[in-house]
Design a protein around this motif. Structure first.
Motif, mmCIF file in Angstrom:
data_model
loop_
_atom_site.group_PDB
_atom_site.id
_atom_site.type_symbol
_atom_site.label_atom_id
_atom_site.label_comp_id
_atom_site.label_asym_id
_atom_site.label_seq_id
_atom_site.Cartn_x
_atom_site.Cartn_y
_atom_site.Cartn_z
ATOM 1 N N UNK A 219 51.350 44.821 46.803
ATOM 2 C CA UNK A 219 51.616 45.486 45.523
ATOM 3 C C UNK A 219 52.632 46.617 45.640
ATOM 4 N N UNK A 220 52.659 47.321 46.775
ATOM 5 C CA UNK A 220 53.478 48.530 46.880
ATOM 6 C C UNK A 220 54.584 48.465 47.912
ATOM 7 N N UNK A 221 54.458 47.580 48.907
ATOM 8 C CA UNK A 221 55.423 47.554 49.997
ATOM 9 C C UNK A 221 55.111 48.559 51.082
ATOM 10 N N UNK A 222 54.005 49.307 50.928
ATOM 11 C CA UNK A 222 53.599 50.306 51.906
ATOM 12 C C UNK A 222 52.791 49.660 53.032
ATOM 13 N N UNK A 223 53.143 49.988 54.272
ATOM 14 C CA UNK A 223 52.446 49.439 55.433
ATOM 15 C C UNK A 223 51.087 50.109 55.572
ATOM 16 N N UNK A 224 50.052 49.309 55.804
ATOM 17 C CA UNK A 224 48.693 49.828 56.022
ATOM 18 C C UNK A 224 48.266 49.447 57.430
ATOM 19 N N UNK A 225 47.956 50.451 58.246
ATOM 20 C CA UNK A 225 47.568 50.180 59.629
ATOM 21 C C UNK A 225 46.209 49.489 59.707
ATOM 22 N N UNK A 226 45.243 49.952 58.940
ATOM 23 C CA UNK A 226 43.904 49.335 58.931
ATOM 24 C C UNK A 226 43.855 48.327 57.790
ATOM 25 N N UNK A 227 44.377 47.148 58.056
ATOM 26 C CA UNK A 227 44.515 46.145 56.994
ATOM 27 C C UNK A 227 43.359 45.161 56.938
ATOM 28 N N UNK A 228 42.446 45.233 57.895
ATOM 29 C CA UNK A 228 41.351 44.270 57.958
ATOM 30 C C UNK A 228 40.011 44.994 57.840
ATOM 31 N N UNK A 229 39.018 44.289 57.316
ATOM 32 C CA UNK A 229 37.669 44.846 57.293
ATOM 33 C C UNK A 229 37.155 44.955 58.722
ATOM 34 N N UNK A 230 36.323 45.970 58.982
ATOM 35 C CA UNK A 230 35.820 46.171 60.335
ATOM 36 C C UNK A 230 34.417 46.725 60.335
ATOM 37 N N UNK A 231 33.992 47.183 61.500
ATOM 38 C CA UNK A 231 32.636 47.719 61.651
ATOM 39 C C UNK A 231 32.644 49.200 61.977
ATOM 40 N N UNK A 341 52.824 56.711 45.550
ATOM 41 C CA UNK A 341 52.356 57.920 46.229
ATOM 42 C C UNK A 341 53.435 58.559 47.076
ATOM 43 N N UNK A 342 54.469 57.810 47.428
ATOM 44 C CA UNK A 342 55.532 58.329 48.275
ATOM 45 C C UNK A 342 55.346 58.013 49.737
ATOM 46 N N UNK A 343 54.169 57.536 50.140
ATOM 47 C CA UNK A 343 53.914 57.218 51.545
ATOM 48 C C UNK A 343 54.523 55.864 51.894
ATOM 49 N N UNK A 344 55.060 55.774 53.124
ATOM 50 C CA UNK A 344 55.627 54.514 53.614
ATOM 51 C C UNK A 344 54.671 53.802 54.559
ATOM 52 N N UNK A 345 53.871 54.570 55.281
ATOM 53 C CA UNK A 345 52.858 54.014 56.184
ATOM 54 C C UNK A 345 51.558 54.770 55.933
ATOM 55 N N UNK A 362 47.788 46.576 64.383
ATOM 56 C CA UNK A 362 49.192 46.954 64.586
ATOM 57 C C UNK A 362 50.118 45.748 64.436
ATOM 58 N N UNK A 363 49.656 44.571 64.854
ATOM 59 C CA UNK A 363 50.503 43.378 64.745
ATOM 60 C C UNK A 363 50.846 43.088 63.287
ATOM 61 N N UNK A 364 49.849 43.190 62.400
ATOM 62 C CA UNK A 364 50.114 42.985 60.978
ATOM 63 C C UNK A 364 51.041 44.073 60.453
ATOM 64 N N UNK A 365 50.791 45.306 60.859
ATOM 65 C CA UNK A 365 51.630 46.413 60.408
ATOM 66 C C UNK A 365 53.080 46.223 60.836
ATOM 67 N N UNK A 366 53.284 45.717 62.042
ATOM 68 C CA UNK A 366 54.642 45.483 62.540
ATOM 69 C C UNK A 366 55.360 44.446 61.683
ATOM 70 N N UNK A 367 54.677 43.362 61.344
ATOM 71 C CA UNK A 367 55.280 42.332 60.491
ATOM 72 C C UNK A 367 55.573 42.875 59.099
#
Length: 384
Positions: A219-231, A341-345, A362-367
């Motif tokens: 939706x925004x083009x902003x990279x999200x480092x924690x892109x997956x659900x976790x524990x 929001x102005x954030x890129x990552x 990180x692999x998803x974030x890199x792509x």
């Protein structure tokens, strides 16, 4: 997307002149003044359908659903059960999420005039909201056949994109850009093209099959480092370490690390690892390929707006925040409630209860960072 005021309602030169002031005020964002101007206009020219439509759209755009319904009832008192007045009422019922009532009202409008494009457009939107994509697309095809319009193509693109038909959606949005009559319409269509290209990054999965982090990027083009659900809920140190991995893998080199907001210990760790000086906002230099860091976006802070705008304008450096809030929980998965929001990552996404268990990827974030339709596309991210 659903602009009732955009459809041809037999305007003439005198009516265009009469509405010029109200339109000017609306474009300037002076909503209260624009509404008064429209209502004064309708009091003097109650038979001016375009005036009713534009006033309705003004209310609709402000989320004033009940006021929009009352205006539609006023149009019905003026024009009777005409296709036009019923179209406005149907549109108001859609905004109130009374979709089946809206559909029945719009079908009644078609009985009155089956050749009014506005009715078919709104009927298509109502069907879409009810989950009937096939009927929605057929209605939009009929609307476009009666009156080729950029808003109809944009809605068609939205329906196709939600169905995971990204290539067809992009074609629809490209058509909307070509059919645009105003720069704002063209810019809106071009933004949707970029959004669609980012969603296509996840093909063949549909938007509703993506995680919150994946959908945020789309939706925004902003990279999200924690892109997956976790524990585990990532802490600041883990997020900073993931950012350093992303910077290393991407070959980023920054000339300075600029802190906004609270001075966190993690910023010293980040600056040392990047071998860049840690400086306050007063030393911000956009030409130095800066890394601007903050705990979270600070849109109410004038300094935040100035610095993030400068980074984007100079296309040099990036803005990194540990967390981003304001998720819209009404959609599944949640999507940005305030994407600009102005954030890129972003490190992690948060909701009203704070950070949630998420996995840093990180692999998803890199792509995502390398995606040609992402926020970082064309950005200078090295001091060389």
């Amino acid at each position: 997307m659903r602009t009732t005021a955009s459809y041809e309602l037999f305007p003439d030169a005198p009516s265009e002149r009469a509405m010029a002031r109200a339109r000017y005020l609306a474009r300037e964002g002076r909503v209260a003044d624009a509404e008064k101007a429209y209502r004064d206009l309708l009091a003097e020219h109650p038979d001016l359908k375009s005036g009713w439509a534009e006033c309705f759209e003004l209310l609709r755009g402000q989320g004033r659903k009940e006021d929009a319904l009352r205006l539609a009832d006023g149009a019905r008192a003026q024009f009777g059960d005409s296709a036009f007045s019923l179209a406005l009422k149907g549109a108001a019922l859609i905004e109130l999420e009374r979709y089946r009532e809206a559909l029945a009202t719009l079908e009644q409008a078609l009985d009155s005039d089956p050749d009014l494009a506005l009715v078919w457009h709104e009927l298509g939107y109502a069907a879409f909201r009810l989950g009937d994509r096939n009927r929605a697309l057929l209605a939009l095809d009929r609307a476009f056949g009666l009156e080729p319009h950029t808003e109809t193509l944009r809605l068609r693109g939205r329906i196709l994109r939600d169905a995971g038909r990204y290539q067809a959606a992009e074609v629809a949005y490209e058509g909307a850009a070509q059919a645009a009559e105003h720069a704002e319409q063209r810019a809106a269509a071009e933004r949707e093209i970029a959004v669609t290209q980012r969603y296509a990054f996840y093909s063949p999965r549909r938007p509703d099959e993506l995680t919150s982090g994946e959908r945020w990027f789309a939706e925004t083009g902003t990279v999200v480092l924690a892109s997956q659900e976790g524990t585990v809920i990532p802490d600041d140190s883990a997020i900073a370490a993931a950012f350093l991995d992303l910077a290393r893998d991407s070959g980023w080199r920054f000339g300075q690390v600029v802190t906004l907001g609270p001075a966190l210990l993690v910023w010293h760790t980040l600056a040392d690892a990047l071998r860049a000086p840690l400086v306050p906002t007063a030393s911000f230099e956009p030409a130095a390929c800066p890394l601007v860091v903050a705990q979270r976006p600070q849109p109410a802070d004038a300094g935040w707006s100035t610095i993030t705008a400068a980074v984007a304008e100079h296309a040099s450096g990036l803005v990194f925040v540990l967390e981003q809030g304001s998720l819209s929980p009404s959609l599944s998965p949640p999507v940005p409630a305030s994407p600009a929001s102005g954030a890129d990552v972003i490190g992690v996404l948060a909701d009203a209860g704070g950070r949630r268990p998420q996995r840093l990827n990180v692999a998803h974030a890199l792509s995502a960072a390398q995606h040609p339709a992402g926020r970082l596309s064309g950005r200078r991210l090295t001091t060389d």
